[in-house]
Structures are given as C-alpha cells and as structure tokens.
Scaffold this active site. Sequence first.
Site, short mmCIF file in Angstrom:
data_model
loop_
_atom_site.label_atom_id
_atom_site.label_comp_id
_atom_site.label_asym_id
_atom_site.label_seq_id
_atom_site.Cartn_x
_atom_site.Cartn_y
_atom_site.Cartn_z
N HIS A 49 1.29 -1.25 1.84
CA HIS A 49 2.31 -0.11 1.77
C HIS A 49 0.32 1.16 2.31
CE1 HIS A 49 6.25 0.37 -0.13
NE2 HIS A 49 5.65 -0.91 -1.54
N ARG A 74 -1.64 -8.18 -0.44
CA ARG A 74 0.14 -8.14 0.17
C ARG A 74 -0.24 -7.92 1.37
NH1 ARG A 74 3.17 -4.13 -4.05
NH2 ARG A 74 2.24 -2.61 -2.70
N ASP A 88 -5.79 -16.96 7.85
CA ASP A 88 -6.78 -17.44 9.26
C ASP A 88 -8.05 -16.03 8.87
OD1 ASP A 88 -5.99 -18.86 10.01
OD2 ASP A 88 -5.61 -17.56 12.42
N GLU A 154 10.90 -8.18 -7.93
CA GLU A 154 11.41 -6.87 -7.61
C GLU A 154 12.66 -5.93 -7.26
OE1 GLU A 154 8.51 -4.55 -4.78
OE2 GLU A 154 8.08 -6.25 -3.44
N ASP A 180 9.75 -0.44 -7.74
CA ASP A 180 10.34 -0.88 -7.32
C ASP A 180 11.89 -1.48 -7.69
OD1 ASP A 180 10.44 -0.43 -4.40
OD2 ASP A 180 8.03 -1.41 -4.33
#
Length: 265
Positions: A49, A74, A88, A154, A180
């Site tokens: 988000h 996330r 990485d 979710e 959600d």
Amino acid sequence: MTADRQFDLKARLRDDGPGLACWLMLGSTAVTEIMARAGYDAVMIDMEHGPMGFSEATEMLRALNGFDVAPLARIPANDPVYLKRILDTGVTGVMVPAVQSAADARQAVASCRYPPDGHRGLAATVVRATGHGAFWQEYLAGVAERLTLICQIESPEGLTAVEEIAGVDGVDMLFVGPFDLSAQLGYLGQPDHPEVQKAVQRIERAAKAAGKLLGGIATPERGPERLIQAGYDLLIANSDVAHLRAGADASIAQFRDLKAKHAPG
C-alpha cells in the site's frame, strides 16, 4: 558477525515473548530512523500500500543500520520476482499478502528458498543481503533458518484453507488482516464485528494448533493488550503515517485551546 546478519525475529519472539512492529508507509529514510530509534522490535516496510519501490526500500534498510530492529517488508503480491528482489535487499522477514491456499503458501516458501528446496534466483555474490558478496557463503548456509516468512490471511478463501496453510512447512507466521477480511466478509470497515471476530479466532486457533507464530493488527476494540492476551506474537498497532497525523492533530488542538484561552475580551 554484525547484528543485521544475526537477526532472527522468529527466535526472538519465541524466546522473549510478543514484539511490537510499526508499518512504514511514507518511504522516508528519516522517518525510518526515528521509528527504529524509538525501540520497535520490527518495522514493516509496506510495499503493498505504500508508494516505495525496491530502491526506496533499500535506502530505508540502510537507515536501520546500527539499530536492534528486525527489517521486514510486505510485498505487493505473492510473486517470485517480488520475493527474490526484496530478499536480495537484506530484509530478514517478508509478509506475503492475501495467501488463499496451501498451494499459495508453498509457492511463497519455494520463492524464498534456494535450490534444491526452492527456486529463488542466486545472485548471492553481489547483492546487499550478503554484504555485496562479503559473506555470501555464510548467508546461503543460514538464510532458510533465519528468515521469517509471514502469510497474511485476509480473505474468505484464505480463511477456508487456513488450517492447510498453517500446516505448510516453511511458513513461520500467520498474520491476521482484519480490515480486508471484514470487507470481503461483507462488513466493510467493521473489523470488530462478531462475524469477523469468529473468522479471526479461527485463524488464531489454526496458527496455535500448527505451532506457528501469530501476528496481527490492533483494531478499535482489540488493542495491544487484548491481542497479547489472545496469544499474539507480533503486533502492529500503528504506522508512521498515524504517528505523524496524531502528533500534528494534538499540536494543533493544543494551540487552538491556548488561542481561545488568551483571546481578548
């Protein structure tokens, strides 16, 4: 060995009890440093988000150097390219949103692991996660054990399959996404609705029954104390945006009160 190379969040949570994390939404290195200095156990760079990409996330990780805080991210979706690239950069934990099946969970695990246990691409001799190659062999030997893989539940599909998801080897934590989940169950903006909480409790039971860590977000009626009482291992109660907004709102309200108090007449 430096602290960032040793950091194993899942071991700390099991040994020391529940931890507190903060969402990082703004992409600011200064804000990242402020949150780390405050003493959070972990920060979650939100690439789902938030507006930041991999370059910005890397700079945010650099701002965490020297702080005893777990760098988590996330990703936008359960995609092997996203997972490869964020690992990485040197994060020690990843959250995969909207995991809906055991197959989804197995895909996430495989994307995080090198062959023969997975299919993560190998660039360990040059990436930031290994000190740009300075300790790449050591990294390869220990990353699977130290990495914290978090699957976010979710959706109704994820709820239906939550017990199977919890049973997937390599999944370290189930993370409840109450906002959600409430929306998809038909209770938009009502994460504490009784029907939503029934679903949340099923996720909680599944995590505990499988011996997995449990993470979640504080809601208006279930703040940090209630989540700790329910056995949560990792709590996210706030974000950098919320801290900034709350501080600004409080400052303005205080000033307006003072202005009214000292108004002439």
